[in-house]
Design an enzyme around this catalytic site. Sequence first.
Site, mmCIF file in Angstrom:
data_model
loop_
_atom_site.group_PDB
_atom_site.id
_atom_site.type_symbol
_atom_site.label_atom_id
_atom_site.label_comp_id
_atom_site.label_asym_id
_atom_site.label_seq_id
_atom_site.Cartn_x
_atom_site.Cartn_y
_atom_site.Cartn_z
ATOM 1 N N GLU A 1 0.842 -1.203 0.000
ATOM 2 C CA GLU A 1 0.000 0.000 0.000
ATOM 3 C C GLU A 1 0.881 1.258 0.000
ATOM 4 O O GLU A 1 0.766 2.137 0.861
ATOM 5 C CB GLU A 1 -0.963 -0.013 1.194
ATOM 6 C CG GLU A 1 -2.113 -0.989 1.047
ATOM 7 C CD GLU A 1 -3.023 -0.680 -0.137
ATOM 8 O OE1 GLU A 1 -2.825 0.361 -0.812
ATOM 9 O OE2 GLU A 1 -3.930 -1.475 -0.425
ATOM 10 N N ASP B 1 -27.235 -10.897 -45.687
ATOM 11 C CA ASP B 1 -28.136 -9.788 -45.328
ATOM 12 C C ASP B 1 -28.584 -9.121 -46.624
ATOM 13 O O ASP B 1 -27.911 -8.236 -47.147
ATOM 14 C CB ASP B 1 -27.403 -8.794 -44.429
ATOM 15 C CG ASP B 1 -28.272 -7.588 -44.061
ATOM 16 O OD1 ASP B 1 -29.504 -7.655 -44.269
ATOM 17 O OD2 ASP B 1 -27.715 -6.580 -43.588
ATOM 18 N N GLU C 1 -30.981 -13.458 -43.560
ATOM 19 C CA GLU C 1 -31.756 -12.523 -42.745
ATOM 20 C C GLU C 1 -33.088 -12.232 -43.433
ATOM 21 O O GLU C 1 -33.133 -11.889 -44.621
ATOM 22 C CB GLU C 1 -30.960 -11.233 -42.548
ATOM 23 C CG GLU C 1 -31.544 -10.314 -41.487
ATOM 24 C CD GLU C 1 -30.674 -9.089 -41.252
ATOM 25 O OE1 GLU C 1 -31.218 -7.971 -41.309
ATOM 26 O OE2 GLU C 1 -29.456 -9.266 -41.017
ATOM 27 N N ASP D 1 -23.167 -2.939 -44.270
ATOM 28 C CA ASP D 1 -23.760 -4.227 -44.636
ATOM 29 C C ASP D 1 -22.771 -5.381 -44.485
ATOM 30 O O ASP D 1 -23.100 -6.427 -43.933
ATOM 31 C CB ASP D 1 -24.264 -4.184 -46.086
ATOM 32 C CG ASP D 1 -25.056 -2.926 -46.369
ATOM 33 O OD1 ASP D 1 -26.046 -2.698 -45.657
ATOM 34 O OD2 ASP D 1 -24.674 -2.163 -47.273
#
Length: 667
Positions: free
Chosen positions: A306, A459, A530, A644
């Site tokens: 620490e 797609d 799709e 796309d």
Amino acid sequence: MLRTCDITHIKNNYEAIIWKGERDCSTISTKYPNSAIFYKKRFIMLTPELGFAHSYNQQVKPLYTFCEKQRHLKNRKPLTILPSLSHKLQEMKFLPASDKSFESQYTEFLESFKILYREPLFLQIDGFIKDFRKWIKGEFNDFGDTRKIQLEPFQKNILIHVIFFIAVTKLPALANRVINYLTHVFDIEFVNESTLNTLKQKTNVFLVPRRHGKTWFIVPIISFLLKNIEGISIGYVAHQKHVSHFVMKEVEFKCRRMFPEKTITCLDNVITIDHQNIKSTALFASCYNTHQSIRGQSFNLLIVDESHFIKKDAFSTILGFLPQASTKILFISSTNSGNHSTSFLMKLNNSPFEMLSVVSYVCEDHAHMLNERGNATACSCYRLHKPKFISINAEVKKTANLFLEGAFIHEIMGGATCNVINDVLITEQGQTEFEFFRYSTINKNLIPFLGKDLYVYLDPAYTGNRRASGTGIAAIGTYLDQYIVYGMEHYFLESLMTSSDTAIAECAAHMILSILDLHPFFTEVKIIIEGNSNQASAVKIACIIKENITANKSIQVTFFHTPDQNQIAQPFYLLGKEKKLAVEFFISNFNSGNIKASQELISFTIKITYDPVEYALEQIRNIHQISVNNYITYSAKKQACSDDLIIAIIMAIYVCSGNSSASFREI
């Protein structure tokens, strides 16, 4: 009086005990590899495994690495050699060396090489590593719990720093040899000079978030060092007295439990283990300790726990050890706090010596998001991962900030005060690796490891406007736990007079057939079409694709099916909320280098003068977050650039990674 035979017997037993470590560690072959050499002396190198050979063998990294690993293996496993290679090797005949002095040179060299394995300190270092390995495997646990301990990367880093420095300072004459051995033991490959210099540094700083086992890990390091390294002196400094006292008692308890045969004493905050001729000690102090001070001490290892909260007066005393050549100082602390007086070690980020190691859940590019977005609790590039035992969510963030403003970013996430306003999701390293590192998927040596299923995501777009959307098509396969892009198309209709369904289907089928021609090992093509735009067209495209493929190839073709309104499975895919998960999965794997392109990538619609991978990278770079009412989504559309193709790649990888085999059927 002893008889001569008794003296010989006792001497042999004594030497067997003394050199036991040598036999355990050294597996160097002592058989002289007698082969003639016909080149000048300046080109000759000498190694235990190869004997006299040409120095270019040093540049053959796999051979040299193999020899080094075999040198350090304690129990060699029989190596499997291909029968054809074994037959060829047996046919090779080596002429014996005409110069008889070569054998004596080899013997002398081998003897000098074994010096390392006889060195007492080397045996001590090797014993430390063996004990640590046993502890990790749970062999020191007396309570029946034999679960293996999983170390975090920063803990491994601390361990390597400690043992490398001790090896270099204690055995300077054999430093390079020891380092070669340690790189093998820790399984560190591709170690360059810069890395070694970092490991040899006298000072290193580790800033780690809370509850990660910083202090917990220090205990076994001190314990095993005391047990194995004779004459070592260790210092431990904590920010509070009760912490140093707790660590001291933990070390004492572990030493007494794990090493009952050792003489262990704990007096005046000093733990001592007696060895045969010397003692190993560990001193425990705090920055408020008035009874035990580190002033006037001489340490081989000084651990400052620490460090951010150590008193400045005590810190100046600690820095006084910097000129001591044989002292390694490790500063270990929580990552940061909102107060500059307790975060001063972050200034070392600009140090030219690379002494600072920071563990954080969020990278510098996205630290600002944790403040800007209410429920954000993770890095959006998904490059940094938190351990399984750490649970961080929006409730934790709100609770921490209610107690203390800014506590979440500073105390829990390990962030620093950051003014970066960059919001880049894709790292430069990921882009460079994707662009330049491509697999040759027709390589016969690689084919056995490639997945036998080809996933194709389509797609469709029913427009000829190149400023609007086009049809994105991506073909993905697997290589072990990585994903390979085999083909990609970005197709626009020539005119609205064209039969869009037929044109799109033929474009996809043409790409798939070309991939199958180059990669005949595929056994099944899984196609996802799709259907969000037009479900009827998606079904028609599926039928045309199947007809085209089955007419030319004898291969199983299946399609992703989704139930329609009448609960009848139809060959299309409806993209929903999983798009966000798919993008995050893609970003994580892309930045981690798990997505590659094939050298034999197929693309007919991207210009011949344009590299398809560069074309895809343009869309990948455009991926960005959109936050609306604390809901996060992603997009890659920017100005005139569509998304796309990248959406097709992302979804193909996502479906490929999931357990969706039941959704694929023939039509």
